[in-house]
Design an enzyme around this catalytic site. Structure first.
Site, PDB file in Angstrom:
ATOM      1  N   GLU A 315     -82.651  25.880 -11.160  1.00  0.00           N
ATOM      2  CA  GLU A 315     -83.442  24.685 -11.470  1.00  0.00           C
ATOM      3  C   GLU A 315     -84.686  24.473 -10.626  1.00  0.00           C
ATOM      4  O   GLU A 315     -85.133  23.334 -10.471  1.00  0.00           O
ATOM      5  CB  GLU A 315     -82.547  23.454 -11.323  1.00  0.00           C
ATOM      6  CG  GLU A 315     -82.104  23.136  -9.888  1.00  0.00           C
ATOM      7  CD  GLU A 315     -80.747  23.696  -9.501  1.00  0.00           C
ATOM      8  OE1 GLU A 315     -80.121  23.165  -8.574  1.00  0.00           O
ATOM      9  OE2 GLU A 315     -80.305  24.674 -10.134  1.00  0.00           O
ATOM     10  N   ASN A 316     -85.284  25.532 -10.040  1.00  0.00           N
ATOM     11  CA  ASN A 316     -86.477  25.330  -9.201  1.00  0.00           C
ATOM     12  C   ASN A 316     -87.402  24.307  -9.854  1.00  0.00           C
ATOM     13  O   ASN A 316     -87.701  24.404 -11.043  1.00  0.00           O
ATOM     14  CB  ASN A 316     -87.261  26.643  -9.041  1.00  0.00           C
ATOM     15  CG  ASN A 316     -86.334  27.822  -8.810  1.00  0.00           C
ATOM     16  OD1 ASN A 316     -85.570  27.838  -7.854  1.00  0.00           O
ATOM     17  ND2 ASN A 316     -86.393  28.792  -9.707  1.00  0.00           N
ATOM     18  N   GLU A 349     -80.469  22.885 -16.589  1.00  0.00           N
ATOM     19  CA  GLU A 349     -81.545  23.031 -15.589  1.00  0.00           C
ATOM     20  C   GLU A 349     -82.512  21.847 -15.629  1.00  0.00           C
ATOM     21  O   GLU A 349     -83.018  21.411 -14.598  1.00  0.00           O
ATOM     22  CB  GLU A 349     -82.319  24.345 -15.792  1.00  0.00           C
ATOM     23  CG  GLU A 349     -81.460  25.605 -15.749  1.00  0.00           C
ATOM     24  CD  GLU A 349     -80.431  25.630 -14.631  1.00  0.00           C
ATOM     25  OE1 GLU A 349     -80.710  25.112 -13.526  1.00  0.00           O
ATOM     26  OE2 GLU A 349     -79.328  26.171 -14.853  1.00  0.00           O
ATOM     27  N   GLU A 371     -74.146  19.688  -9.410  1.00  0.00           N
ATOM     28  CA  GLU A 371     -73.685  20.558 -10.491  1.00  0.00           C
ATOM     29  C   GLU A 371     -72.778  19.852 -11.495  1.00  0.00           C
ATOM     30  O   GLU A 371     -72.869  20.097 -12.687  1.00  0.00           O
ATOM     31  CB  GLU A 371     -72.992  21.794  -9.908  1.00  0.00           C
ATOM     32  CG  GLU A 371     -73.922  22.685  -9.088  1.00  0.00           C
ATOM     33  CD  GLU A 371     -75.127  23.197  -9.873  1.00  0.00           C
ATOM     34  OE1 GLU A 371     -75.179  23.040 -11.107  1.00  0.00           O
ATOM     35  OE2 GLU A 371     -76.045  23.760  -9.233  1.00  0.00           O
TER      36      GLU A 371
END
Length: 919
Positions: A315-316, A349, A371
């Site tokens: 997930e940047n 994401e 998460e």
């Protein structure tokens, strides 16, 4: 990062969860310990960094060389000093530091002094020793020049390659930092609570393209063969979310309603497979902005498909990265399950852009807040943005997956202390993802969706205003302002307290409750205990949950609710009933046992009128009845009696659950000489689903769930040598082979056709020749399944060896291939031998503690059921280094084999007798 299992049929294995550190640090032996050069003692002796110095802003310049596979870097970090100190401790791993200095700013003048650098590799730390004390409240800048090799693993700043359609191999460089690998790309304060802003510059050849979290603001020509891209300054964020890619990718773009530019980047040959993901991402980002009432804070969101990628996705912030099979969709060739999987991963994401990126856990012990929420939000979002996928039907599968590991003694609470990189890595498991999502879903069901949403939206919004929390640093970024409308259902302090009390029982203790129901006339007696597998697990005392019970009865299908907060309690029904079913739709994370004739009443209901309860309720009865056999509450004959009704079942979840309970029974027998009973059991299962198998059309028609059901049933039938299926598949394979692979096979039957075709050596070789071609890239996973279920031992060994080499078969697929081979009666010896012989290589490539490694350890050993095998597994893991032998997945593997031995000892003879009486 993306989850471990996709919502796929029982016979296929999708991508894995997230990735990142390498060998975990050794405990310190010296206090204070000596540095690498032995001259001065290292000034810090803890694995967590001190809070004396806080980073405010990173200026990074990176120059990767895709020919020499090295990179150079220059980091300038502005720091604030909270406590006087003469050293700065930060993280660095495998970086060659060539120069370090600290700059002081006094009014208009600044002085810069070179400083000594000490290294302490066991903790992946460096110390910069200043010749002068750093004073509180003063501003300093740390400058570090360094060089390193591009990583050969899947984390840090790593090398990835792909082949063009002409067969040329091209190199790119990409990053994967979560949880602890940013320190492999630049020296940094690599813990989630040290949020800072980042200004990134990347040098590249003119033919390449650089991407990072933010858009490019300008490009400068440094030499005629070198360009320097300057990216805009980021919002305040954790180091694990920083990302950059240097490649020759192509892209397609669209704008969201609020003007965010969404782009999908892929290798040039696959750009025509990017449209589905692009449309899904636009819909989903719009959904989340609206749902959270907090605008997405960046001007763009890129989704990049990386040819080598360990987990499902990452997930940047502003630059999410994906395994190719988690992002690329070919409407002509991709399966129905691929569409579902890709949509869910993108939803996961993008949910993280709020949960995780904007609001971040202070430390990895609370990873589930990232998460579990993202996994839960996949279902909330996709059920609205893509109603045709009917994702809500698959949710309970996640809870069954979580319960499988959570029923073992080696499980852990969702919130659990972790210290070193391997322990952090181990948090990326089914308990953090699946159980996290299941307890959130249970809470939503208990509170009702609107009220739950009000609390959910309140959570990120309330971390934004000025205050003394870590997240309050976000103020001043201008993106925490909420839309002005205030929700009428704002949570009060009392409500927050009640929910917290209830949720603590689910987050702070491991495992889950077994609720036993005894009906006496109109009185229902309830009793809760800790469900745990294993012979020595006498019910643990002191475990108590607040269980939100739901039930319906033969007299009323109105859902009744009751919160069980004590060990025992009593319910009074308005009238006597024939049957009662608790845990509606399996929305609760608990299992139910019906005492006396409670099960018999439900079994006759299923036989006579199974649609009187929902398909998810039927799936949960199948699951629960077999779980109760495992702990000796019911006999296996009772569970098999219940399974008889499956002859009339047609819905995906009960069918899959039936398969998931019955197939492992003969899989245990395949690993021992038990041919007679094994074959009888296989015959029973085929016969159970025979009518449904015969009804399947060999095409791609129907809803997503009908198509996924078809794909799984046909693969099962062909693997079980059900003749009508084998004949049809052979005919398809011959035609496909005669057309030299140009004939278009229906997507839903491909795996079955390939699996039958690969049973001959000639067919296997032909299939592998197609696997290598670029236009079969969307079918690689299906072909890998088929190649791995061959009965030819040489072929099985060869495919595992190839996937370790990583040239033709990507090493990212090795964890699935080795597990497919292990499930194969001709391959299980080979897979175990392969795991043992290549253990050190696998640890280096996939990392200690990673979900990929756990998938291999458990997948290779979880069908053993003999004392000899148990001894072998224990002996091997005792012989490897201490860090490996202490992994949680090793404990899980040992416990699972012990459980299998016990299960077979108790149940084998009973199964034999039951089959004789019912066949």
């Amino acid at each position: 990062s993306a989850p471990a299992h996709s919502p796929e049929p029982p016979n296929t294995t999708p991508p894995l969860p997230n990735s990142a550190p390498a060998h975990s640090p050794e405990p310190p032996t010296l206090r204070p310990h000596l540095s690498g050069n032995g001259s001065k003692p290292f000034p810090w002796d803890k694995m967590r960094l001190p809070k004396h110095v806080i980073p405010v802003h990173y200026d990074l310049l990176l120059h990767p060389n895709l020919t020499t596979l090295t990179f150079t870097g220059f980091a300038r970090i502005e720091i604030t000093v909270n406590q006087q100190t003469s050293s700065v401790i930060l993280h660095s791993k495998h970086l060659q530091i060539t120069r370090a200095a600290i700059q002081r700013r006094m009014g208009n003048s600044h002085t810069e002094e070179e400083v000594m650098v000490l290294e302490y590799p066991p903790f992946e730390q460096i110390a910069l020793l200043a010749a002068f004390p750093l004073h509180v409240g003063q501003n300093y800048t740390v400058s570090i020049e360094y060089s390193a090799n591009l990583s050969e693993s899947f984390h840090g700043f790593y090398k990835s390659t792909y082949r063009t359609q002409e067969g040329e191999v091209r190199v790119l460089a990409s990053t994967q930092f979560e949880p602890t690998a940013a320190r492999m790309a630049f020296p940094c304060f690599d813990e989630p609570s040290f949020k800072a802003r980042f200004s990134i510059k990347i040098r590249r050849e003119p033919k390449h393209l650089a991407l990072s979290n933010m858009p490019i603001v300008k490009s400068v020509s440094v030499a005629n063969w070198l360009v320097e891209d300057h990216f805009d300054v980021s919002v305040k964020m954790s180091t694990y979310l920083v990302a950059f890619i240097v490649s020759d990718f192509k892209s397609v773009s669209k704008m969201t309603t609020s003007g965010i530019k969404i782009s999908v980047y892929t290798v040039p040959d696959k750009i025509n497979q990017a449209d589905y993901a692009l449309d899904a991402a636009v819909k989903l980002l719009d959904f989340y902005e609206n749902y959270f009432s907090i605008p997405y804070p960046l001007p763009k969101q890129d989704l990049a498909a990386i040819p080598d990628f360990q987990s499902g996705a990452m997930e940047n912030w502003g630059l999410t990265t994906y395994r190719e099979s988690s992002l690329l969709y070919d409407p002509e060739k991709s399966s129905a399950s691929a569409k579902l999987w890709i949509t869910m991963i993108i939803a996961h994401e993008l949910a993280h852009q709020w949960f995780g990126n904007l609001v971040t856990m202070e430390w990895w012990n609370d990873l589930w807040l990232n998460e579990g929420f993202a996994k839960f939000m996949e279902y909330v979002s996709v059920s609205i943005t893509h109603p045709d996928l009917k994702v809500e039907d698959y949710f309970l599968g996640k809870c069954f997956d979580a319960m499988e590991v959570d029923a073992l003694n080696s499980s852990h609470p969702v919130s659990t202390p972790v210290e070193d990189p391997a322990q952090i890595q181990e948090m990326f498991d089914d308990v953090s993802y699946e159980k996290g999502a299941c307890i959130l879903n249970m809470l939503r069901d208990y509170l009702n969706a609107e009220f739950f949403k009000a609390g959910l939206v309140q959570y990120p919004a309330e971390t934004c205003p000025a205050g003394d929390t870590q997240e309050s640093q976000l103020q001043g970024d201008g993106f925490c302002t909420r839309n002005q409308q205030t929700s009428s259902s704002h949570w009060t302090r009392r409500e927050i307290l009640d929910v917290t009390t209830m949720m603590n029982t689910w987050t702070l203790q491991k495992g889950f409750p077994l609720v036993t129901v005894t009906v006496k006339g109109k009185t229902v007696h309830l009793h809760q205990e800790h469900y745990m597998k294993g012979s020595d697990s006498s019910p643990s005392t002191g475990y108590l949950w607040h269980v939100p019970l739901t039930y319906i009865t033969s007299k009323s299908d109105t859902v009744q609710r009751f919160l069980l907060t004590t060990k025992t309690d009593v319910l009074i029904l308005p009238e006597e009933v024939e049957w009662i079913k608790f845990n509606l739709g399996m929305n609760g994370y608990y299992i139910v046992h019906y005492e006396d004739d409670g099960w018999d009443a439900l079994i006759s209901l299923l036989k006579e009128n199974h649609t009187a309860i929902s398909s998810n309720d039927r799936a949960s009865l199948i699951n629960n009845v077999f779980q109760l056999v495992s702990i000796g509450k019911l006999s296996i004959s009772k569970a098999l009696d219940l399974s008889l009704y499956l002859k009339h079942e047609s819905q995906i979840m009960p069918v899959f659950q039936g398969m998931n309970e019955l197939i492992p029974m003969y899989k245990l027998m395949e690993k021992r000489d038990m041919d007679d009973v094994e074959n009888q059991l296989k015959g029973y299962i085929v016969n159970l689903f025979k009518d449904l198998i015969d009804k399947q059309s060999w095409n791609d028609e129907g809803s997503v769930s009908e198509r996924m059901l078809r794909s799984s049933l046909l693969l099962f039938a062909c693997a079980r040598k059900y003749q009508p299926c084998v004949d049809k598949a052979e005919e398809y394979f011959m035609k496909w082979k005669e057309s030299n692979g140009t004939l278009r096979l229906p997507n839903d039957v491909k795996t079955a056709v390939y699996a039958v075709g690969a049973q001959t050596i000639e067919g296997w070789d032909f299939l592998f020749s197609k696997y290598r071609l670029p236009w079969f890239n969307t079918e690689r996973n299906e072909i890998e399944v088929a190649l791995s279920i061959s009965r030819n031992k040489d072929k099985l060994q060869w495919i595992m060896d190839q996937s370790l080499l990583g040239d033709v078969v990507k090493t990212q697929d090795l964890p699935y291939i080795i597990v497919f081979v292990a499930k194969n009666p001709s391959g299980y010896h080979l897979a175990w031998k392969f795991l043992k012989e290549n253990w050190n290589k696998l640890v280096q490539k996939f990392e200690l503690g990673s979900a990929s490694l756990a998938h291999m350890v458990i997948g290779v050993t979880n069908q053993y059921s003999t004392r000899e095998r148990l001894a072998e597994v224990k002996e091997f893991f005792n012989s490897v280094d201490e860090k490996s032998s202490q992994l949680r997945c090793v404990q899980q593997a040992v416990e699972t084999i012990e459980e299998n031995i016990r299960w077979m000892d108790i149940n084998f003879e009973k199964i034999k007798i039951w089959l004789q009486n019912n066949m």
